[in-house]
Design a protein around this motif. Structure first.
Motif, PDB file in Angstrom:
ATOM      1  N   LEU A 151       0.830  -1.207   0.000  1.00 56.70           N
ATOM      2  CA  LEU A 151       0.000   0.000   0.000  1.00 56.70           C
ATOM      3  C   LEU A 151       0.862   1.253   0.000  1.00 56.70           C
ATOM      4  CD1 LEU A 151      -2.878   1.283   0.352  1.00 56.70           C
ATOM      5  CD2 LEU A 151      -2.432   1.221   2.815  1.00 56.70           C
ATOM      6  N   VAL A 152       1.864   1.280   0.870  1.00 57.27           N
ATOM      7  CA  VAL A 152       2.751   2.446   0.945  1.00 57.27           C
ATOM      8  C   VAL A 152       3.534   2.597  -0.351  1.00 57.27           C
ATOM      9  CG1 VAL A 152       4.736   3.424   2.151  1.00 57.27           C
ATOM     10  CG2 VAL A 152       2.922   2.287   3.450  1.00 57.27           C
ATOM     11  N   ALA A 153       4.020   1.467  -0.900  1.00 58.29           N
ATOM     12  CA  ALA A 153       4.811   1.517  -2.125  1.00 58.29           C
ATOM     13  C   ALA A 153       3.978   1.992  -3.303  1.00 58.29           C
ATOM     14  CB  ALA A 153       5.393   0.130  -2.417  1.00 58.29           C
ATOM     15  N   GLU A 154       2.723   1.535  -3.387  1.00 55.54           N
ATOM     16  CA  GLU A 154       1.865   1.964  -4.500  1.00 55.54           C
ATOM     17  C   GLU A 154       1.637   3.465  -4.442  1.00 55.54           C
ATOM     18  OE1 GLU A 154      -1.495   2.893  -6.965  1.00 55.54           O
ATOM     19  OE2 GLU A 154      -1.433   3.147  -4.779  1.00 55.54           O
ATOM     20  N   ARG A 155       1.453   3.989  -3.253  1.00 54.38           N
ATOM     21  CA  ARG A 155       1.277   5.429  -3.091  1.00 54.38           C
ATOM     22  C   ARG A 155       2.558   6.170  -3.461  1.00 54.38           C
ATOM     23  NH1 ARG A 155      -2.051   9.775  -3.122  1.00 54.38           N
ATOM     24  NH2 ARG A 155      -1.340  11.391  -1.676  1.00 54.38           N
ATOM     25  N   ALA A 190       7.304  -9.660  -0.357  1.00 56.63           N
ATOM     26  CA  ALA A 190       6.582  -8.588  -1.043  1.00 56.63           C
ATOM     27  C   ALA A 190       7.504  -7.504  -1.575  1.00 56.63           C
ATOM     28  CB  ALA A 190       5.563  -7.962  -0.096  1.00 56.63           C
ATOM     29  N   LEU A 191       8.790  -7.549  -1.230  1.00 57.77           N
ATOM     30  CA  LEU A 191       9.694  -6.446  -1.563  1.00 57.77           C
ATOM     31  C   LEU A 191       9.873  -6.228  -3.069  1.00 57.77           C
ATOM     32  CD1 LEU A 191      11.380  -4.237  -0.341  1.00 57.77           C
ATOM     33  CD2 LEU A 191      13.288  -5.836  -0.140  1.00 57.77           C
ATOM     34  N   PRO A 192      10.066  -7.266  -3.898  1.00 60.81           N
ATOM     35  CA  PRO A 192      10.199  -7.003  -5.338  1.00 60.81           C
ATOM     36  C   PRO A 192       8.999  -6.254  -5.921  1.00 60.81           C
ATOM     37  CG  PRO A 192      10.888  -9.239  -4.839  1.00 60.81           C
ATOM     38  CD  PRO A 192      10.272  -8.704  -3.596  1.00 60.81           C
ATOM     39  N   ALA A 193       7.791  -6.660  -5.538  1.00 62.95           N
ATOM     40  CA  ALA A 193       6.601  -5.973  -6.043  1.00 62.95           C
ATOM     41  C   ALA A 193       6.515  -4.559  -5.483  1.00 62.95           C
ATOM     42  CB  ALA A 193       5.351  -6.766  -5.684  1.00 62.95           C
ATOM     43  N   ALA A 194       6.937  -4.369  -4.216  1.00 63.15           N
ATOM     44  CA  ALA A 194       6.913  -3.034  -3.630  1.00 63.15           C
ATOM     45  C   ALA A 194       7.860  -2.096  -4.376  1.00 63.15           C
ATOM     46  CB  ALA A 194       7.294  -3.117  -2.154  1.00 63.15           C
ATOM     47  N   VAL A 195       9.024  -2.597  -4.744  1.00 62.89           N
ATOM     48  CA  VAL A 195       9.966  -1.788  -5.518  1.00 62.89           C
ATOM     49  C   VAL A 195       9.370  -1.446  -6.885  1.00 62.89           C
ATOM     50  CG1 VAL A 195      12.227  -1.809  -6.653  1.00 62.89           C
ATOM     51  CG2 VAL A 195      11.991  -2.671  -4.308  1.00 62.89           C
TER      52      VAL A 195
END
Length: 654
Positions: A151-155, A190-195
């Motif tokens: 959520l934070v990464a998408e924002r 989840a880190l690769p998708a967050a990046v």
């Protein structure tokens, strides 16, 4: 008051954003679902140990999960009106429901509030995700942390925020990444998708179709890919270290010498040993513990359970169940396509999330094959995992459910657009068409309806079996006796009863698989059940078991052995005497020939009388293998002759 005045007052009222409404609705739906099906008491495997750790601020098995233990302790205080085991399960219930709420908040921008609720509820009712939310385990909380990271990464990757906001959000990401160390490293999946969300990598001069539609410039969108400066990198490291600093709760708890103190992490080296799980033989990425294609196939087996396991609650595929699986895979493909068209950054990140959280985890963990997987494809003597490990892939299954929900909204939208153009349609007919277009969304309820029968943990005898089994085991041991146990399921529920409910704390449980750990041998030496010379230098299992037996007899402490322990390990304790079955335990007997097996019929009758009939009722379809094994052990006290096949097949008699 005039209508206009009333209307003006309504306009001045607080109006919640659609994302908040979607999150709230989803959270309440999933909370109700999880609460209705959550375990009312103990469950097998790690749950009882984690429950004990949360109540006593102890250290569970590596990696210790100190942040989870602290959260569990808070949960025990908040829900102290219910039984202690149920109180800790509420942490998973709440975390699972909040995961759905965060997922709905995330998806509202992509598919609207209605589609977001459909997607998040669908993802939350997939078999593994739902299972994790109904028992005491770390995985519901780690899934929540993973989705918060997304959520934070998408924002952070959006083009409509300024660089100051973007830097702050990326700093929050670094903090969550650090928190994964004291919580559970599975958050890093989840880190690769967050990046991919936070750094879309769009070249200057390019813009997504959504940017052009909304009038945002390519220059603004390109700014999301600016490389961080040295100061920002240092800030991320400091924030990650701040999150990781919760690890220091572990030595603080260990210094109080709790009864549950796995690894005794009072020094930095001991803390690192717990975090690295040195107690176990953790496999590297090579050599593979099974052929890679079979490991991939194992994940596909677990994937086939997600949508419709209740259709056929057995490991092997079926036409109906696998047909549902294929349908929802197709819907997920439509979902990726829909998101890619909405914004390529989002489509890429969600696709990467599914792949990295499924096949990426397979490559990284290099697990042995599941206990029910392989069939004729692998040798009969191949080593399998002790239990199904589908929970390692919960994030992949959750992401698949989200994408399938997006796919359903895409189908619904396509039907709505299919109405004739250029033709005047009556308002009633128009509403009928809209209603028909909503019908595909009802497919989101399929996993909820089908899976409930196999996930509901409130049904007997499974609901109370761990407690029943643990009490009977402890009661089978004489006062101040020693019970030699085989592993998790005849150890962890006993620890809970002794340490949380103070039941039969006079019995000392010796768990054979833990004898290889120095910290555990030190505990036994402190209880005068092992020589000090066997603590730092591992003497081998046979010597260690004989030492336990000798020290127990020297202290005039009667020894009993769990029927779950294999016969050859029982004989290692004392090969000079025979062993008499007393129901759920074996007792050394000088009346029997060395190594022989006998029956103490009087003790077995007492055990049989103490066993509630409800514990032997048929198990529900799809019951966990631990429940099946335990029920077979509970029947050991029904044996009346040495020729009974159960003595060999289920009670380790010969």
């Amino acid at each position: 008051m005039t209508a206009g005045a009333r209307g003006g007052r309504r306009r001045r009222g607080v109006r919640l954003p659609s994302s908040a409404v979607a999150a709230g609705v989803t959270t309440m739906v999933l909370f109700t679902l999880y609460l209705a099906t959550a375990a009312p008491d103990l469950t097998f495997w790690d749950a009882s140990e984690l429950t004990t750790a949360a109540h006593t601020l102890g250290i569970p098995h590596p990696p210790g999960t100190p942040l989870w233990v602290l959260l569990g302790h808070v949960c025990a205080l908040v829900f102290q009106s219910v039984n202690p085991a149920r109180a800790i399960t509420m942490l998973s219930v709440v975390a699972g429901a909040l995961t759905g709420g965060v997922g709905a908040w995330l998806a509202t921008r992509w598919v609207g509030a209605r589609g977001a609720v459909v997607s998040a509820v669908l993802a939350g009712s997939f078999y593994t995700v739902w299972n994790n939310a109904t028992e005491t385990e770390v995985y519901a909380v780690t899934l929540l942390a993973s989705v918060l990271l997304l959520l934070v990464a998408e924002r952070a990757g959006r083009a409509d925020i300024d660089e100051t906001q973007r830097r702050r959000l990326r700093g929050v990401m670094a903090f969550v990444v650090g928190l994964a160390i004291p919580l559970h490293l599975s958050v890093w999946v989840a880190l690769p998708a967050a990046v991919a969300f936070a750094w879309p990598g769009v070249r200057r001069g390019e813009a997504s179709s959504s940017d052009r539609t909304e009038g945002r410039s390519s220059q603004s969108h390109a700014s999301t890919g600016v490389r961080p400066g040295r100061g920002e990198l240092v800030g991320w490291v400091l924030l990650a270290l701040l999150g990781a600093s919760a690890v220091m709760a572990m030595p603080l708890m260990a210094m109080h010498d709790p009864a549950l103190n796995s690894g005794n992490p009072v020094t930095l080296d001991a803390v690192l040993a717990v975090l690295r799980r040195e107690q176990y033989q953790v496999a590297g990425m090579w050599p593979r513990q099974a052929p890679l294609w079979l490991q991939f196939g194992n994940v596909l087996q677990w994937a086939d359970w997600q949508v419709g396991f209740g259709v056929q609650p057995r490991p092997v595929p079926s036409l109906a169940r696998t047909g549902l699986t294929v349908l929802f895979v197709w819907l997920a493909i439509l979902g990726v396509r829909r998101l890619w068209r909405h914004e390529a950054r989002v489509g890429r990140a969600m696709l990467l999330l599914v792949l990295s959280a499924s096949f990426g985890v397979v490559v990284w963990l290099n697990m042995r094959l599941g206990p029910t997987y392989g069939g004729d494809l692998i040798p009969a003597n191949a080593i399998h995992e002790a239990r199904e490990r589908d929970y390692f892939f919960a994030l992949a299954f959750w992401a698949w459910g989200m994408l399938a929900g997006v796919g359903l909204t895409a189908v619904s939208a396509a039907l709505r657009r299919a109405r004739p153009s250029g033709v005047s349609i009556d308002r009633v007919i128009d509403r009928v068409i809209d209603s028909l277009a909503m019908l595909p969304l009802l497919a989101a309820a399929i996993p909820m309806v089908v899976n409930r029968a196999v996930i509901d943990r409130t049904r007997e005898p499974a609901a109370t079996m761990p407690r029943t089994y643990a009490r009977l085991l402890l009661d089978a041991v004489p006062q101040h006796g020693v019970l030699v146990a085989a592993g998790d399921n005849d150890t962890f529920p006993l620890w809970y009863l002794q340490q949380v409910e103070d039941y039969r704390a006079d019995v000392t449980v010796v768990t054979v698989p833990l004898l290889g750990a120095e910290w555990y041998r030190a505990q036994l030496a402190g209880q005068e059940l092992l020589g000090r010379d066997a603590v730092q230098v591992w003497p081998g299992l046979s010597v260690a078991l004989r030492s336990v037996m000798a020290h127990a007899e020297r202290g005039q402490r009667p020894v009993r052995v769990s029927t779950l322990l294999e016969r050859h390990e029982r004989l290692r304790l004392d090969p000079t005497r025979g062993w008499a079955l007393e129901g759920l335990v074996y007792a050394p007997s000088e009346q029997l020939a060395p190594g022989a097996t006998g029956l103490d019929l009087a003790a077995m009758q007492r055990s049989r009388d103490a066993t509630p009939r409800s514990a032997l009722a048929p198990l529900p379809a799809g019951a966990d293998a631990a429940q099946q094994t335990t029920q077979e052990l509970l029947r050991c006290n029904t044996i009346e002759r040495l020729t009974d096949s159960l003595l060999v097949s289920g009670c380790n008699g010969f």
